[in-house]
Design an enzyme around this catalytic site. Structure first.
Site, PDB file in Angstrom:
ATOM      1  N   GLY B  40       0.836  -1.200   0.000  1.00 52.31           N
ATOM      2  CA  GLY B  40       0.000   0.000   0.000  1.00 52.31           C
ATOM      3  C   GLY B  40       0.867   1.245   0.000  1.00 52.31           C
ATOM      4  O   GLY B  40       1.884   1.309   0.694  1.00 52.31           O
ATOM      5  N   GLY B  42      -0.565   4.559   0.201  1.00 48.48           N
ATOM      6  CA  GLY B  42      -1.340   5.736   0.587  1.00 48.48           C
ATOM      7  C   GLY B  42      -0.562   6.545   1.605  1.00 48.48           C
ATOM      8  O   GLY B  42       0.661   6.437   1.704  1.00 48.48           O
ATOM      9  N   LEU B  43      -1.278   7.343   2.385  1.00 44.25           N
ATOM     10  CA  LEU B  43      -0.582   8.182   3.360  1.00 44.25           C
ATOM     11  C   LEU B  43       0.239   7.333   4.317  1.00 44.25           C
ATOM     12  O   LEU B  43       1.396   7.645   4.586  1.00 44.25           O
ATOM     13  CB  LEU B  43      -1.594   9.022   4.137  1.00 44.25           C
ATOM     14  CG  LEU B  43      -2.197  10.190   3.375  1.00 44.25           C
ATOM     15  CD1 LEU B  43      -3.160  10.948   4.270  1.00 44.25           C
ATOM     16  CD2 LEU B  43      -1.111  11.125   2.864  1.00 44.25           C
ATOM     17  N   ALA B  44      -0.340   6.269   4.822  1.00 47.08           N
ATOM     18  CA  ALA B  44       0.379   5.464   5.805  1.00 47.08           C
ATOM     19  C   ALA B  44       1.505   4.673   5.139  1.00 47.08           C
ATOM     20  O   ALA B  44       2.670   4.782   5.525  1.00 47.08           O
ATOM     21  CB  ALA B  44      -0.592   4.528   6.521  1.00 47.08           C
ATOM     22  N   GLY B  45       1.172   3.896   4.127  1.00 47.40           N
ATOM     23  CA  GLY B  45       2.168   3.040   3.475  1.00 47.40           C
ATOM     24  C   GLY B  45       3.249   3.857   2.786  1.00 47.40           C
ATOM     25  O   GLY B  45       4.443   3.538   2.892  1.00 47.40           O
ATOM     26  N   HIS B 266     -21.270   8.789   6.186  1.00 42.59           N
ATOM     27  CA  HIS B 266     -21.161  10.235   6.058  1.00 42.59           C
ATOM     28  C   HIS B 266     -22.508  10.809   5.597  1.00 42.59           C
ATOM     29  O   HIS B 266     -23.064  10.346   4.614  1.00 42.59           O
ATOM     30  CB  HIS B 266     -20.061  10.574   5.062  1.00 42.59           C
ATOM     31  CG  HIS B 266     -19.558  11.968   5.194  1.00 42.59           C
ATOM     32  ND1 HIS B 266     -20.332  13.058   4.893  1.00 42.59           N
ATOM     33  CD2 HIS B 266     -18.363  12.452   5.606  1.00 42.59           C
ATOM     34  CE1 HIS B 266     -19.622  14.153   5.131  1.00 42.59           C
ATOM     35  NE2 HIS B 266     -18.430  13.821   5.552  1.00 42.59           N
ATOM     36  N   ARG B 337     -21.608  13.379  12.523  1.00 39.59           N
ATOM     37  CA  ARG B 337     -21.943  12.616  11.326  1.00 39.59           C
ATOM     38  C   ARG B 337     -22.930  11.477  11.577  1.00 39.59           C
ATOM     39  O   ARG B 337     -23.893  11.302  10.842  1.00 39.59           O
ATOM     40  CB  ARG B 337     -20.661  12.018  10.727  1.00 39.59           C
ATOM     41  CG  ARG B 337     -19.767  13.067  10.130  1.00 39.59           C
ATOM     42  CD  ARG B 337     -18.470  12.471   9.629  1.00 39.59           C
ATOM     43  NE  ARG B 337     -17.657  13.530   9.026  1.00 39.59           N
ATOM     44  CZ  ARG B 337     -16.446  13.337   8.525  1.00 39.59           C
ATOM     45  NH1 ARG B 337     -15.892  12.145   8.545  1.00 39.59           N
ATOM     46  NH2 ARG B 337     -15.779  14.342   7.986  1.00 39.59           N
ATOM     47  N   HIS B 429     -18.382   5.694   4.343  1.00 41.51           N
ATOM     48  CA  HIS B 429     -17.261   6.585   4.071  1.00 41.51           C
ATOM     49  C   HIS B 429     -15.934   6.054   4.590  1.00 41.51           C
ATOM     50  O   HIS B 429     -14.906   6.166   3.946  1.00 41.51           O
ATOM     51  CB  HIS B 429     -17.579   7.933   4.719  1.00 41.51           C
ATOM     52  CG  HIS B 429     -16.540   8.976   4.498  1.00 41.51           C
ATOM     53  ND1 HIS B 429     -16.081   9.293   3.248  1.00 41.51           N
ATOM     54  CD2 HIS B 429     -15.869   9.779   5.365  1.00 41.51           C
ATOM     55  CE1 HIS B 429     -15.168  10.257   3.349  1.00 41.51           C
ATOM     56  NE2 HIS B 429     -15.008  10.557   4.613  1.00 41.51           N
ATOM     57  N   LEU B 469      -6.356  11.639   7.913  1.00 43.00           N
ATOM     58  CA  LEU B 469      -5.053  12.006   7.354  1.00 43.00           C
ATOM     59  C   LEU B 469      -4.016  12.033   8.459  1.00 43.00           C
ATOM     60  O   LEU B 469      -2.887  11.579   8.302  1.00 43.00           O
ATOM     61  CB  LEU B 469      -5.147  13.370   6.665  1.00 43.00           C
ATOM     62  CG  LEU B 469      -6.167  13.490   5.540  1.00 43.00           C
ATOM     63  CD1 LEU B 469      -6.101  14.866   4.889  1.00 43.00           C
ATOM     64  CD2 LEU B 469      -5.932  12.415   4.491  1.00 43.00           C
TER      65      LEU B 469
END
Lengths: 231, 664, 255
Positions: B40, B42-45, B266, B337, B429, B469
């Site tokens: 992955g 994304g932000l983490a990976g 959401h 939400r 979401h 995030l």
């Protein structure tokens, strides 16, 4: 030259810079060329002013030197342009789009056809130079004598060509091509050099549009007026 | 297998600092020998891969996308929280910690959340240094805005594209490590199984999506940053290819799945327009600052709107029910939400929905337009402005605030939201649940780590806006690069893991057999058909409101569907080629098991908390009823084909008092 | 409109069509609320039900930000609507009975994987060549240590908004990637943190651009016209400026 410079000139931006700088030189040449040639129609003295101007242009050492630069720049601009067109065609890949559109932002549609426009202009330049420049250099141009100085009578040569309606049309059409080429070329040259500015770019564009209409118009007027005067 | 939270001792605010300073380290010469697989980008990976590369580990990073930059983190709009207190409005690490714990309805681990709040400040610094163009004030300093359910202004943002800019920051750092040779990128590679050796995670089997070949990749540790599983509902705000398979493959090898039923719905998404619908689009939560939510009071009016005989404009003011303002006078349209989503469902269940499908409510900006218009006219000294002029001025204000969102709405629905009230409906979401991890972000499988949305750790039963995030980047940049040392420092004596060893060969053969089996069924229905069907079951029985009877029924239905899938699915194309349908089929197969576990977890959790609402457990006026005495635990499920086993991690709250959330 | 009838002319390549060719597919029952990609989903489901090979096209977020979708629709990358990705394009922008031609991005640097799917690894390699700021995790100073003028930050953002889809290359008659390249160079050159290694960056990225076989920019601006994020060619000018200055006006010799 050192390798960094060669690398610069062969990079895709360097290649554009070559097009831009040679283009700008040719653009400024057009103005000089036009001002001289306007003597064909402005000075109504059977060509004396024009012939003397032509004599000056071919005998002044500085101008002579510049003229070799001009020939070189025309060649560089043309060869580089053709190479770019070839490379860019190759960059598209073997398969071309089945549906072609021509939407642009800011630049005119002529930007898409710069290669074709340029090729036509190149052919024009070859014919143009064969007709006048080559004739003058190698051909047997008649001589006239002004103030005891024999000068080649280029005026008569030009006037003879512009008696032919076919050539008049050819020159006028060629100027239309040059106008379209300039329409994009003028502003594009500045963009390539990195000059894109919120305040100045609109001015550059405006000057470019005026220039690319007026200069070819001025050139086109010469054969037309000379033709009409001889009728 | 170990099942300890590994939370270090000490004062809450000192735990991480002390632990970080006393943690075992790996010497630089050893780091060069140790291999880490990260799945992955994304932000983490992406952040983890870049940071591990910087630290000197040998990293292999995998993404099924064509480029690491396409991970769905990119779609996050609103912003990222950080306890910087740049606005001098009383924010602090503790306050961010407290808001997050409370927002999560007290179902997350105190120590993890506090650490998250601590490192939040470093993330902003890091992102700025990477060149992320955050919004700024006229003085050139970072701007902030406030977000749902919070009383301070701590959200940093980059227009409506914060996720994109942060992801590109991580992607660029990762690209740098790739160019330096510290990280090897395997794009268009999907993990199709986890390889275990001697009880430790030692590698993965990946499918090269271009050629269809399977590949064996070995390492000393495996990190999953593979995102959430919201697409189990078929329709969600997730990207089309987001899936739970990497995590689920780990679960099949013995990793525990924690709180799988905690999903966030959401409230402000563009409603479904028809059967062909493939995904749902989120409209930023910020719209509820100025929009008023309503449905017609009478079912006749609602029916007339659904049939196209009337529009929202035809309903007189007195015939409208601004139900959020009526039910929650204190918070009105700005309730959290989960509350807003449930209220919309209730209204539509009563036959008051306003789209042809019956599943939509209005979000109306008319009042805001008039209000802003009047105030603008006043400020411009136009005291005699008529109605049209006021409207014109008001529309300009709204356009300035939400122009891009309104434009997007019009693009998708073809309706002009400045004239017609917007139609919205809740949609899946985010998934708070995920792989169970300890304080080190290690799963119960030694050597297997999970970060970002893929783990369960920080959001409890409900995630606050702008916190996803923050968590992804915290895990990737500032937590895992430290905590993985606790495992890797024990590995320095172990030689390179051999990808040709028996465990790998066996895993690869099994994975290939699974693919062959899928391709061999040659049934009659596409993977998409099953996915859609599964989504309907999930939404109906495990969606915004759940009850025991429905959950049992849903579980049965999923089992039947799964059985049918393995009997009647048709996967076109070949194995050894680019075959998106095969990719889809493999993912749907895993969703069909994960969905069942979600039903089971929701059934077990006989309380209502956060995004999980059990109809049996509500107060007299229909609000969520949390049951702390019995359910203050993390449910960690061990998969079993017939009867998954529940392990409980008790949640101990030493620093916050458990309160009931009230928005009335 | 509930029941549009369309004729789809779609480029197929690979499998049954090794050399690549257009194949026509009639499609009925298209709803004008569908997105363009949902329309293709419907076609694919139909093909699968007939046990035919579905059309390969790339897509992911379907909300216009991931940059995965890559269709040339009736000659326009991402379709005729400007500042809209193919996934955000809806069928109400087409007429009943229309013939729609769908082609892949065409560039030598983006080889076709299958049908409408191309390989855009070249973009990653351009970024790897220097599209970053060299900072390790944890080295950063406080985020507010260097103020950045609001408009400047906003201009940097205008460039940074690039989604890396490749529409600029697809649209450019020269198949040049100057807008993609210019956007990244311009973004990083406009923030103080990025200025430190600006010279090296632009040299390395331009070099990589050329190695990948993209064409040369001749300022046609088709890229800007088709860019789903409307990124301006002004960023290409900044790239040119940076490149010229980093060569002619710098003592540094690029390697």
């Amino acid at each position: 030259m050192t390798s960094w410079f060669a690398k610069f000139l062969t990079s895709s931006i360097g290649k554009k810079v070559i097009m831009s700088l040679t283009g700008l030189f040719l653009i400024s040449f057009l103005l000089v060329h036009l001002l001289g040639n306007l003597q064909l129609i402005l000075a109504q003295d059977q060509g004396q002013t024009f012939n003397e101007y032509a004599y000056f242009m071919t005998h002044n050492p500085v101008i002579k030197f510049l003229s070799y630069g001009l020939y070189a720049f025309i060649l560089i601009h043309a060869i580089q342009g053709l190479l770019l067109a070839y490379n860019n065609r190759k960059a598209r890949g073997d398969q071309r789009y089945a549906v072609k559109v021509d939407r642009t932002a800011g630049a005119s549609k002529s930007s898409i056809y710069m290669g074709s426009l340029g090729t036509v202009i190149l052919i024009f330049i070859v014919i143009h130079m064969a007709q006048f420049w080559l004739q003058m250099k190698l051909g047997n141009t008649e001589m006239v004598v002004y103030d005891e100085e024999p000068v080649k009578d280029l005026y008569t040569l030009v006037a003879a060509v512009y008696q032919n309606i076919g050539f008049v049309i050819f020159y006028v059409v060629a100027m239309i091509f040059i106008a379209f080429h300039l329409w994009h070329g003028f502003q594009s040259a500045w963009q390539t050099l990195g000059l894109n500015h919120k305040k100045y770019t609109p001015l550059i564009k405006a000057v470019g549009y005026v220039y690319s209409v007026l200069i070819p118009l001025g050139f086109a007027a010469i054969p037309v007026i000379m033709f009409l005067r001889q009728q | 297998m170990p099942f300890q939270s590994q939370v270090p001792p000490g004062e809450l605010s000192e735990k991480w600092k002390q632990y970080r300073s006393s943690m075992p380290l790996v010497a630089p010469n050893n780091k060069r020998r140790l291999e880490v697989i990260i799945v992955g980008t994304g932000l983490a990976g992406g952040a983890a891969a870049a940071t591990f590369g910087e630290l000197g580990y040998k990293v292999k990073v995998f993404t099924f996308h064509d480029s690491p930059r396409r991970a769905h983190s990119i779609a996050a709009q609103g912003g990222i929280n950080a306890a910087k207190n740049y606005q001098n409005d009383g924010d602090s690490v503790y306050r961010l910690f407290y808001d997050t714990i409370k927002g999560g309805d007290y179902r997350s681990r105190e120590a993890n959340v506090h650490r998250l709040a601590e490192v939040s400040v470093n993330i902003i610094d890091q992102a700025v240094a990477q060149g992320v163009p955050f919004a700024r004030d006229y003085g050139g300093l970072l701007a902030n805005r406030s977000f749902g359910g919070v009383q301070v202004s701590r959200t940093f943002y980059a227009r409506g594209q914060t996720g994109q800019q942060l992801l590109l920051g991580a992607y660029q750092s990762l690209s740098r490590q790739i160019s330096l040779g510290n990280v090897e990128l395997f794009n268009r590679h999907e993990m199709i199984d986890l390889v275990m050796e001697d009880g430790k995670a030692r590698g993965i089997i990946a499918r090269n999506l271009l050629t269809g070949e399977t590949e064996r990749h070995a390492a000393h540790a495996v990190v999953l940053g593979t995102g959430g599983y919201g697409n189990v509902f078929y329709l969600s705000t997730n990207a089309m290819n987001s899936n739970g398979s990497a995590a689920w493959r780990a679960v099949k090898q013995g990793a525990y799945m924690a709180n799988p039923c905690f999903t966030q719905i959401h409230p402000t998404c563009i409603p479904v327009s028809g059967e062909y619908q493939s995904k749902l689009t989120l409209m930023s939560e910020s719209l509820r600052n100025d929009g008023r939510v309503w449905v017609p009071k009478s079912q006749d009016d609602a029916a007339a709107i659904r049939e196209g005989r009337k529009t929202g404009l035809d309903i007189a003011e007195g015939d409208r029910d601004y139900y959020l303002e009526r039910r929650y006078p204190a918070f009105g349209n700005l309730v959290p939400r989960d509350v807003a989503s449930r209220a919309a469902k209730t209204a539509c269940d009563e036959g008051l929905g306003v789209s042809p499908t019956g599943l939509a409510v209005y979000l109306d900006f008319d009042a805001a337009i008039t209000r802003y218009g009047k105030s603008k006219a006043h400020s411009q000294n136009e005291h005699n402005a008529d109605k049209n002029r006021i409207r014109e001025l008001g529309v300009a204000v709204i356009e300035e605030k939400y122009g891009n969102l309104f434009e997007m709405y019009e693009k998708i629905t073809g309706e002009d939201p400045y004239v017609m009230p917007m139609k919205i409906y809740p949609a899946v979401h985010y998934t708070m649940g995920g792989l169970w991890v300890d304080y080190n972000l290690q799963t119960n499988i030694p050597g297997l780590f999970a970060i970002g949305e893929a783990n369960f750790s920080d959001h409890g039963a409900n995630r606050l806006g702008a916190s996803a995030l923050m968590q992804g980047l915290a895990d990737g940049y500032f937590v895992l690069p430290y905590t993985i040392g606790t495992f890797l420092s024990q590995e320095i004596r172990n030689p390179q893991v051999d990808p040709d060893g028996p465990a790998f060969m066996e895993a690869e053969a099994k994975a290939q057999e699974r693919v062959n089996r899928l391709m061999g069924i040659n049934g009659s229905k596409s993977p998409e058909t099953f996915h859609r069907e599964l989504g309907k079951i999930m939404w109906e029985y495990c969606g915004m409101a759940r009850n025991a009877e429905g959950l049992q029924k849903g579980r049965r239905m999923i089992r039947e569907l799964r059985e049918e899938f393995w009997r009647d699915v048709y996967v076109p194309g070949q194995i050894k080629e680019y075959n998106p349908e095969l990719e889809k089929a493999l993912r749907v197969a895993d969703f069909l098991e994960l969905g069942e576990l979600m039903m089971l977890d929701a059934l077990d959790r006989a309380e209502s908390c956060g995004g999980h609402f059990r109809e049996e457990y509500q107060t007299e006026d229909g609000e969520a009823l949390r049951r702390d005495d019995e359910f203050a635990y993390v449910s960690a499920w061990e998969w079993d084909d017939t009867d998954p086993i529940l392990h409980k991690e008790e949640l101990i709250f030493e620093n916050v008092e458990l309160k009931t959330r009230s928005y009335k | 409109m509930e029941n549009m009838k369309l004729k789809l002319r779609i480029w197929r390549q690979g499998g049954k069509y090794p050399k690549g060719q257009f194949v026509e597919y009639p499609l009925d029952g298209v709803n004008d609320h569908m997105s363009f990609l949902e329309m293709l989903d419907v076609l694919n489901e139909k093909l699968i039900s007939q046990k035919e090979d579905p059309i390969a096209f790339e897509h992911d977020c379907r909300e216009g930000i991931c940059g995965t979708c890559s269709l040339v629709i009736n000659g326009y990358p991402h379709g005729p609507m400007q500042q809209t990705t193919a996934c955000q394009l809806h069928m109400r922008n087409f007429r009943d009975g229309e013939t729609i031609t769908i082609e892949p991005w065409r560039s030598r640097a983006f080889p076709i994987v299958k049908d409408l799917v191309v390989n855009r690894d070249a973009f990653d390699r351009i970024i790897q060549a220097g599209g970053y700021i060299s900072i390790d995790t944890g080295q950063a100073q406080d985020g507010n240590a260097i103020p950045i003028e609001k408009d400047q930050a906003s201009h940097a953002f205008d460039a940074a908004t690039c989604i890396g889809c490749g529409a600029c290359v697809a649209a450019c008659p020269n198949a040049s990637a100057m807008l993609f390249l210019g956007a990244k160079v311009s973004h990083l050159a406009q923030v103080p943190q990025g200025k430190v290694e600006a010279e090296t960056r632009v040299q390395r990225m331009v070099h990589q651009h050329d190695v990948e076989g993209f064409g040369q920019c001749s300022n046609i601006t088709a890229c800007e016209a088709e860019c789903p994020k409307g990124i301006s060619v002004e960023h290409i000018a900044r790239l040119n400026r940076q490149y010229i200055a980093s060569t002619i006006g710098s003592e540094k010799v690029a390697n």
